[in-house]
Design a protein around this motif. Structure first.
Motif, PDB file in Angstrom:
ATOM      1  N   LEU A 175      -0.407  -0.280  10.597  1.00  0.00           N
ATOM      2  CA  LEU A 175      -0.953   0.786   9.755  1.00  0.00           C
ATOM      3  C   LEU A 175       0.200   1.485   9.034  1.00  0.00           C
ATOM      4  N   TRP A 178      -3.911   7.229  -2.746  1.00  0.00           N
ATOM      5  CA  TRP A 178      -3.447   5.892  -2.392  1.00  0.00           C
ATOM      6  C   TRP A 178      -3.306   4.982  -3.596  1.00  0.00           C
ATOM      7  N   VAL A 185      -6.444  -6.485   9.023  1.00  0.00           N
ATOM      8  CA  VAL A 185      -6.444  -5.239   9.798  1.00  0.00           C
ATOM      9  C   VAL A 185      -6.943  -4.116   8.884  1.00  0.00           C
ATOM     10  N   PRO A 186      -8.133  -3.545   9.179  1.00  0.00           N
ATOM     11  CA  PRO A 186      -8.648  -2.472   8.324  1.00  0.00           C
ATOM     12  C   PRO A 186      -7.733  -1.242   8.369  1.00  0.00           C
ATOM     13  N   ILE A 187      -7.432  -0.698   7.205  1.00  0.00           N
ATOM     14  CA  ILE A 187      -6.546   0.464   7.121  1.00  0.00           C
ATOM     15  C   ILE A 187      -7.364   1.655   6.647  1.00  0.00           C
ATOM     16  N   PRO A 188      -7.410   2.749   7.417  1.00  0.00           N
ATOM     17  CA  PRO A 188      -8.164   3.918   6.962  1.00  0.00           C
ATOM     18  C   PRO A 188      -7.408   4.598   5.817  1.00  0.00           C
ATOM     19  N   ARG A 204      -8.306   3.353  17.395  1.00  0.00           N
ATOM     20  CA  ARG A 204      -8.032   1.911  17.385  1.00  0.00           C
ATOM     21  C   ARG A 204      -7.454   1.412  18.706  1.00  0.00           C
ATOM     22  N   GLU A 240     -12.217   2.338   4.537  1.00  0.00           N
ATOM     23  CA  GLU A 240     -11.242   1.413   5.110  1.00  0.00           C
ATOM     24  C   GLU A 240     -10.984   0.259   4.157  1.00  0.00           C
ATOM     25  N   LEU A 256      -6.936   7.703   4.412  1.00  0.00           N
ATOM     26  CA  LEU A 256      -7.234   9.091   4.760  1.00  0.00           C
ATOM     27  C   LEU A 256      -7.464   9.913   3.505  1.00  0.00           C
ATOM     28  N   PRO A 257      -8.471  10.809   3.553  1.00  0.00           N
ATOM     29  CA  PRO A 257      -8.812  11.562   2.346  1.00  0.00           C
ATOM     30  C   PRO A 257      -7.782  12.632   1.977  1.00  0.00           C
ATOM     31  N   LEU A 265       0.852  -1.187   0.000  1.00  0.00           N
ATOM     32  CA  LEU A 265       0.000   0.000   0.000  1.00  0.00           C
ATOM     33  C   LEU A 265       0.889   1.238   0.000  1.00  0.00           C
ATOM     34  N   MET A 269      -5.703   8.249  12.986  1.00  0.00           N
ATOM     35  CA  MET A 269      -5.726   6.823  12.629  1.00  0.00           C
ATOM     36  C   MET A 269      -5.568   5.958  13.871  1.00  0.00           C
TER      37      MET A 269
END
Lengths: 260, 468
Positions: free
Chosen positions: B164, A198, A188-191, B69, A226, A193-194, A170, B65
């Motif tokens: 992350l 990406w 694992v959900p990854i945000p 969590r 996410e 970000l706006p 990513l 972020m």
């Protein structure tokens, strides 16, 4: 506040999209991913190319993809899909042998479907492409931030999804043109970000090469923004058996067990 | 993008702004209220004006972020985050009281108080590390306390989450953090080693117990880099009554090489809460800094500056568990004790950074008053400690990996569970009591421990006797 923001939005915006890359005619792997994705609530499907090549079930795989597309799934062309009708000398010997065989077993309808797939597709703020966005037909591997930034610079899409390299990664590009690279952890959900753009490189459904033999795909929650990289265990022995029965190079069957 | 003007009385996503409580360089803190939420709330709004430092934006993105969590008593509870496209904010629990910064006027503090504060912070760090996060900005102003006593770590703007993307990795040409507390490896742009937080805590312990910062306050890169080769003055040079055990702990935290520090925050917390069990090394005796020959060797030792292999947060934690073994010193327990030793040996061989705490519970009568001396005036306590060391002898453990503890309790299982909880024990080894009158009368200690422990428990039995 999450709740209040959700309430203010139109609920139908929330969609869980399942994304698959590099299925490579591995029926067992694709079935396992589809089943897991459906169980986790996937409502839409994106298919990022290389449906055939290497694996022993090109007909079933292509028919399944055609069925999903008929039901609204988005699909783009991969280099193996293209090489069915337009053989490429750039491919390695095993790939060429597998494509030679694939060409023989696919029917006209399937070949027509693969040959006419778009090179890339824009879906709102998202871009789908098999290899990368700067020159999709060149089939460039995104191996580092160098290729990733070139791809991100070539589009204004917020999120680009691709595959091709068979190793999940990513990348992000900040407003000040800084790149980050990250190897995702499964489940694992990854945000996303706006504030930045990406590039999500998916692992392979049908021939993982990151050392983990489990089939790889991803789920995108469009409301929470996410992205979750997922792994599904599948019957590798059965998939390997199909490759051997088809008379394809044994190495293509063996590498499935190692995920390399 | 038009930013809404923030004034008292504004309502954002249901949060009503009451009053600004702090204007920082990077963000403004508002006291806010929300219908249906009784917890006192704070809203952190970044200052993202024209020409603002892009690092401030990235740092806020990271905190947005990471904070939602995290969970548990050692972090402020997050109640919502605002979209960057509209208005970025983090709404979180407002903690009572003031940060540790408020104690700077009282330094140096009594040694016992420093150890007690340090243990609470180390416990909080252990919890954070177990949630895959390295804080990377541990300092007095980022440490608060709950009314119930737990340390709470605030401000995750510089933190690293191993699951992350690390948006900070490319953001800075110079290391980012708080100069006096920054670890040597942070100066070399390594952001994923949980032992960096132990270094910062070591700086805090040194400062709070001596009143002096071990590496000064230099903010220049050159000044900060001195800590890559120059060791701090031993605390005993500053306060002649400085306890050797505390100097041992503090200087171990301040080791230049992360591998020479405590492997985990839990192990540091363990030593801070058991001063009498701290194994003193040459560190404890030191009265002067390393001689210049040593410093110069370090200064020009390229090894120390070379980039090193990744030490992911969870791998570091799993490599250094605290194992507690409950030993019954009764003569009838010889067979099960032997089996326990075999299990302990296997475990310790596979994880060389693990440490072993040997426990024995001295049962107190429910009614009768107990005496700690036997008929001949012998201390039962000391006998038992000797017995535990004797049991551990064949393991041939490095002294630094072994501690012995005699607990006194009416309920042995409860005492073992409490010890495990308080000391962040990862794994309990306990023998099953053989069928006996005692077991019938008292119930099984191992069964209760296995059922109620919050960590792994292995119930050990001696090998089955061969059938006749």
């Amino acid at each position: 506040m999450r709740q209040s923001r959700d309430a203010a939005r139109i609920r139908t915006d929330t969609v869980l999209i399942a994304l698959f890359a590099d299925i490579h005619a591995n029926r067992q792997a694709f079935e396992a991913c589809l089943a897991q994705a459906r169980q986790r609530g996937a409502e839409r499907y994106v298919l990022l190319g290389d449906f055939v090549g290497y694996g022993g079930d090109p007909v079933w795989t292509t028919e399944t993809v055609m069925g999903l597309v008929a039901d609204g799934a988005k699909a783009v062309r991969g280099n193996h899909d293209q090489a069915v009708d337009a053989p490429s000398a750039a491919m390695n010997v095993e790939a060429q042998v597998a494509l030679e065989w694939t060409r023989g077993v696919l029917g006209a309808a399937e070949r027509q479907f693969l040959a006419t797939l778009p090179m890339s597709l824009r879906d709102g703020e998202r871009l789908y492409v098999h290899a990368e966005a700067s020159d999709p037909a060149k089939w460039i591997y995104v191996q580092s931030t160098v290729e990733a930034s070139r791809s991100l610079m070539a589009t204004d899409a917020q999120i680009t999804f691709c595959g091709h390299i068979h190793q999940p990664a990513l990348y992000s590009l900040s407003a000040t043109a800084k790149m980050t690279a990250f190897t995702p952890v499964a489940d694992v959900p990854i945000p996303l970000l706006p504030g930045r753009r990406w590039l999500a490189v998916l692992g392979a459904v049908g021939q993982p090469r990151d050392g983990n033999p489990a089939a790889a795909y991803a789920l995108l929650d469009t409301d929470k923004r996410e992205l979750t990289y997922c792994r599904a265990a599948y019957d590798i022995a059965a998939a390997a058996d199909r490759i051997r029965k088809a008379g394809l190079p044994v190495w293509l069957a063996e590498r499935l067990f190692r995920g390399k | 993008m038009v930013k809404p003007q923030l004034t008292a009385g504004s309502v954002i996503d249901g949060f009503r702004l009451e009053e600004p409580v702090h204007q920082g360089g990077m963000a403004t803190l508002w006291r806010v209220t929300h219908a249906g939420i009784d917890t006192p709330l704070l809203m952190k709004v970044p200052r993202i004006a024209e020409g603002a430092d892009p690092a401030a934006v990235v740092s806020f993105e990271m905190e947005q972020m990471i904070l939602p969590r995290l969970s548990g008593p050692h972090v402020p509870k997050c109640f919502g985050v605002g979209d960057f496209a509209v208005l970025p904010y983090i709404a979180m629990e407002q903690l009572p009281g003031k940060s540790l910064l408020s104690r700077l006027g009282d330094l140096p503090l009594p040694y016992a108080e420093v150890a007690e504060i340090g243990a609470r912070i180390a416990t909080a760090l252990d919890d954070l590390h177990r949630q895959h996060v390295v804080h990377l900005d541990i300092k007095p102003s980022n440490i608060m306390f709950r009314a119930s006593g737990e340390a709470v770590l605030v401000d995750y703007g510089l933190s690293h989450h191993e699951q992350l993307p690390d948006l900070m990795q490319e953001e800075f040409r110079v290391p980012f953090g708080t100069a006096p507390y920054m670890s040597p490896e942070q100066l070399r742009d390594i952001r994923n080693d949980p032992r960096s937080d132990l270094f910062a805590l070591g700086v805090l312990l040194y400062f709070f117990s001596t009143g002096v910062r071990p590496f000064g306050e230099s903010e220049s890169l050159r000044g900060m880099r001195r800590r890559l080769w120059r060791d701090p003055r031993p605390p005993r040079q500053l306060r002649s009554d400085y306890p050797p055990w505390l100097q041992e702990i503090v200087l171990k935290c301040l080791e230049i090489e992360p591998a020479w520090r405590y492997p985990t925050a839990a192990q540091l917390a363990f030593d801070l809460t058991h001063p009498d069990q701290v194994k003193l090394t040459q560190r404890a005796e030191r009265l002067a800094r390393d001689p210049w020959t040593v410093v110069l060797r370090r200064r020009f030792n390229t090894d120390l500056k070379a980039p090193r292999a990744k030490a992911p947060v969870s791998a570091q934690l799993y490599s250094a568990p605290i194992v507690a073994v409950a030993i019954d010193l009764d003569e009838h327990a010889a067979a099960v004790n032997e089996a326990l030793r075999v299990f302990a040996q296997r475990l310790l061989e596979t994880v060389p950074s693990a440490r072993l705490a040997c426990l024995n519970v001295r049962r107190l009568g429910r009614i009768a008053l107990d005496t700690t001396l036997d008929e001949r005036g012998h201390s039962k306590q000391i006998d038992r400690l000797v017995g535990l060391r004797h049991w551990a002898g064949p393991l041939e453990l490095d002294e630094r990996r072994l501690t012995v503890h005699v607990l006194e309790a009416v309920d042995p299982a409860a005492a073992i569970l409490e010890f495990a909880e308080n000391n962040r024990v990862d794994h309990i080894l306990i023998g099953a009591r053989q069928a006996s009158v005692m077991r019938k009368l008292l119930g099984s200690v191992s069964a209760k421990v296995a059922a109620e422990a919050t960590c792994s428990v292995t119930v050990v039995r001696p090998p089955r006797p061969s059938p006749l």
